[in-house]
Design a protein around this motif. Structure first.
Motif, mmCIF file in Angstrom:
data_model
loop_
_atom_site.group_PDB
_atom_site.id
_atom_site.type_symbol
_atom_site.label_atom_id
_atom_site.label_comp_id
_atom_site.label_asym_id
_atom_site.label_seq_id
_atom_site.Cartn_x
_atom_site.Cartn_y
_atom_site.Cartn_z
ATOM 1 N N TYR A 166 -6.513 12.575 0.915
ATOM 2 C CA TYR A 166 -7.912 12.364 1.287
ATOM 3 C C TYR A 166 -8.047 11.862 2.726
ATOM 4 O O TYR A 166 -9.163 11.709 3.233
ATOM 5 C CB TYR A 166 -8.576 11.358 0.344
ATOM 6 N N LEU A 167 -6.898 11.579 3.372
ATOM 7 C CA LEU A 167 -6.899 11.019 4.731
ATOM 8 C C LEU A 167 -6.194 11.950 5.702
ATOM 9 O O LEU A 167 -5.551 11.488 6.649
ATOM 10 C CB LEU A 167 -6.202 9.640 4.716
ATOM 11 N N ASP A 168 -6.314 13.238 5.467
ATOM 12 C CA ASP A 168 -5.656 14.232 6.328
ATOM 13 C C ASP A 168 -4.149 13.998 6.400
ATOM 14 O O ASP A 168 -3.524 14.198 7.446
ATOM 15 C CB ASP A 168 -6.248 14.210 7.738
ATOM 16 N N GLY A 169 -3.584 13.548 5.274
ATOM 17 C CA GLY A 169 -2.143 13.341 5.205
ATOM 18 C C GLY A 169 -1.667 12.009 5.741
ATOM 19 O O GLY A 169 -0.459 11.715 5.684
ATOM 20 N N LYS A 170 -2.565 11.171 6.233
ATOM 21 C CA LYS A 170 -2.173 9.870 6.785
ATOM 22 C C LYS A 170 -1.995 8.847 5.665
ATOM 23 O O LYS A 170 -2.669 8.909 4.642
ATOM 24 C CB LYS A 170 -3.227 9.365 7.769
ATOM 25 N N PRO A 171 -1.116 7.875 5.872
ATOM 26 C CA PRO A 171 -0.972 6.813 4.873
ATOM 27 C C PRO A 171 -2.140 5.843 4.938
ATOM 28 O O PRO A 171 -2.795 5.711 5.990
ATOM 29 C CB PRO A 171 0.334 6.125 5.284
ATOM 30 N N ILE A 172 -2.424 5.160 3.846
ATOM 31 C CA ILE A 172 -3.466 4.141 3.850
ATOM 32 C C ILE A 172 -2.818 2.806 4.224
ATOM 33 O O ILE A 172 -1.857 2.372 3.589
ATOM 34 C CB ILE A 172 -4.187 4.056 2.487
ATOM 35 N N ARG A 173 -3.322 2.180 5.290
ATOM 36 C CA ARG A 173 -2.755 0.937 5.784
ATOM 37 C C ARG A 173 -3.870 -0.008 6.244
ATOM 38 O O ARG A 173 -4.966 0.432 6.626
ATOM 39 C CB ARG A 173 -1.826 1.198 6.979
ATOM 40 N N VAL A 174 -3.560 -1.294 6.237
ATOM 41 C CA VAL A 174 -4.515 -2.294 6.721
ATOM 42 C C VAL A 174 -4.945 -1.970 8.144
ATOM 43 O O VAL A 174 -6.131 -2.056 8.497
ATOM 44 C CB VAL A 174 -3.899 -3.711 6.646
ATOM 45 N N LEU A 215 0.815 -1.217 0.000
ATOM 46 C CA LEU A 215 0.000 0.000 0.000
ATOM 47 C C LEU A 215 0.850 1.269 0.000
ATOM 48 O O LEU A 215 0.356 2.345 -0.359
ATOM 49 C CB LEU A 215 -0.931 0.008 1.215
ATOM 50 N N GLU A 216 2.101 1.158 0.402
ATOM 51 C CA GLU A 216 2.963 2.341 0.501
ATOM 52 C C GLU A 216 3.037 3.144 -0.797
ATOM 53 O O GLU A 216 2.996 4.387 -0.761
ATOM 54 C CB GLU A 216 4.365 1.929 0.952
ATOM 55 N N PRO A 217 3.153 2.499 -1.969
ATOM 56 C CA PRO A 217 3.234 3.286 -3.209
ATOM 57 C C PRO A 217 2.001 4.144 -3.489
ATOM 58 O O PRO A 217 2.054 5.052 -4.329
ATOM 59 C CB PRO A 217 3.412 2.210 -4.296
ATOM 60 N N LEU A 218 0.886 3.873 -2.802
ATOM 61 C CA LEU A 218 -0.343 4.643 -3.032
ATOM 62 C C LEU A 218 -0.399 5.920 -2.190
ATOM 63 O O LEU A 218 -1.278 6.756 -2.412
ATOM 64 C CB LEU A 218 -1.579 3.783 -2.702
ATOM 65 N N ASP A 219 0.519 6.058 -1.246
ATOM 66 C CA ASP A 219 0.435 7.185 -0.317
ATOM 67 C C ASP A 219 0.427 8.532 -1.027
ATOM 68 O O ASP A 219 -0.313 9.448 -0.640
ATOM 69 C CB ASP A 219 1.600 7.139 0.681
ATOM 70 N N ALA A 220 1.237 8.656 -2.054
ATOM 71 C CA ALA A 220 1.340 9.945 -2.746
ATOM 72 C C ALA A 220 0.013 10.357 -3.368
ATOM 73 O O ALA A 220 -0.254 11.559 -3.534
ATOM 74 C CB ALA A 220 2.421 9.868 -3.826
#
Length: 451
Positions: free
Chosen positions: A228-236, A218-223
């Motif tokens: 849309y997540l207040d700057g947070k990364p998307i993680r399980v 999921l890390e490559p999707l952070d950029a």
């Protein structure tokens, strides 16, 4: 609310697979349908939490899609006579604003009511009109069985499905189908972590293992996603979790609400869904870290439900016409459908859609006949002179309009010759026995503890 465009084939859309009556594969003539078990996910609902509501995502916090759910009447009794109380249920927000058509979180929407009604109509179209398996008018409610988990959206979905299958004008006077609901401690229509603490521990382990395995993907999707997540990364295991984000996105798309373009890009969504499906549905098969626990998860999860199903089928096979029960419809959740498929080794690793369904159909092999001159002689399939009786009953599992070929029925003698999708009931029951806990309470106790 903003509506989303249908887009191109590369645009992600939540899968919607209505029950297909036109292309239903009729069983070989040698088989006669005897009983049908249906497990259907509830209809479209609102998200179970508020997510992605702030700009730039701007998915609405308040969903005004529950107009038809607000008008209801209920019977009340006073000391002199029975009356009907008419009322209107209204959602009140924390600031005191009340909106009549607003949905609660996780509530079945007007669209969900329509789709589950349509599902019931499709059941009628198939088993009443096309196959003539069920009567046109319901005069004996012992022929039907309707059950739901004790959640408003599944109960209301089942009400709609029943009305599609047997609308009021198709029920004889005084015949009112029951909707059965179990207490939480007795529930088996989904993995019951309330009644089984060990299953809860296993599920937490699967979720942690999924986070370890899939967070790097999921890390490559952070950029693209973090804005849309207040700057947070998307993680399980993020806040919000990837599963929660996809829950909101799928609900929005299902209702025609515009979502950020990144969540309409299949190359993005497919990566997120793989992680979410692993966390929620396929952990016991996909995560090698917990492979030693694989056998226990299905036992405690779906074993009791499958045992219930197989026992009812065996009762029908043994009693024949003395058992009037013909169709059983269960209203449940995505986790139950995925767990059933996974436990039986036929899961497609896709998140089940709203109103997705599984059917298990019980068939009996007809008596063979041969014609000699003008006389037709019946030759029963079973012979008292044989040491082993010939298989008479078969089970076919169907999911999303497809026949499921069960791997444990692949061997010769365990399915109808030439038709591997028809599993011998004896083989089906043998596998279910292996999946059923012998002592549910003891096996559900956390390791090292006893009652």
């Amino acid at each position: 609310m903003k509506q989303c465009d249908a887009g191109t084939s590369n645009v992600y859309r939540t899968p919607q697979v209505p029950l297909d009556t036109e292309h239903y594969p009729v069983a070989p003539a040698v088989l006669e349908l005897k009983q049908v078990h249906v497990y259907v996910r509830h209809g479209e609902r609102t998200p179970v939490g508020v997510r992605l509501s702030r700009p730039p995502a701007s998915i609405p916090e308040h969903w005004m899609m529950c107009e038809t759910a607000r008008q209801f009447q209920t019977a009340v009794t006073n000391t002199t006579k029975d009356e009907f109380l008419r009322s209107r249920r209204v959602v009140e927000r924390v600031d005191g604003v009340a909106a009549g058509a607003e949905c609660l979180l996780g509530e079945l929407t007007d669209l969900g009511r329509q789709s589950t009604y349509n599902f019931g109509k499709s059941l009628r179209g198939l088993y009443v009109q096309k196959l003539g398996f069920l009567p046109d008018r319901l005069s004996n409610k012992e022929q039907v069985y309707f059950r739901s988990t004790n959640i408003p959206r599944t109960i209301e979905s089942l009400q709609q499905a029943i009305h599609g299958l047997y609308p009021t004008e198709k029920c004889e006077t005084g015949v009112l189908p029951d909707i059965l609901v179990r207490n939480t401690k007795d529930e088996n229509l989904l993995g019951n972590t309330y009644a089984c603490k060990r299953l809860e521990i296993l599920q937490l382990g699967f979720a942690q293992a999924a986070a370890t395995a899939y967070n790097p993907t999921l890390e490559p999707l952070d950029a693209r996603i973090a804005k849309y997540l207040d700057g947070k990364p998307i993680r399980v295991d993020g806040k919000p979790r990837a599963s929660g984000i996809m829950d909101t996105v799928r609900a929005a798309i299902a209702h025609g609400i515009e979502v950020p373009p990144e969540f309409e890009d299949k190359s993005v969504v497919d990566v997120i869904e793989r992680a979410v499906v692993s966390e929620w549905f396929a952990g016991c098969k996909a995560i090698s870290l917990l492979v030693s626990l694989f056998q226990l998860g299905p036992l405690l999860g779906m074993g009791r439900l499958l045992d219930d199903l197989a026992s009812k089928m065996q009762h029908k096979a043994d009693k024949g016409t003395q058992d009037p029960l013909k169709i059983l419809v269960h209203s449940t959740h995505d986790t139950a459908l995925a767990a059933l498929c996974s436990t039986l080794d036929v899961f497609d690793d896709q998140w089940p859609a709203f109103t997705a369904s599984i059917t298990f159909e019980l068939f009996k092999k007809r008596a063979e006949t041969r014609t000699t001159g003008d006389a037709s002689l019946s030759q029963t399939v079973l012979s008292s002179f044989r040491s082993k009786p010939t298989t008479e009953h078969f089970v076919r599992m169907r999911y999303q309009n497809k026949n499921m070929v069960l791997p444990f029925c692949a061997d010769e003698g365990k399915h109808l010759p030439g038709s591997p999708e028809f599993c011998a009931l004896a083989a089906f029951r043998e596998r279910v026995r292996e999946l059923t806990p012998r002592n549910f309470e003891a096996e559900c106790a956390p390791a090292g503890r006893s009652g």
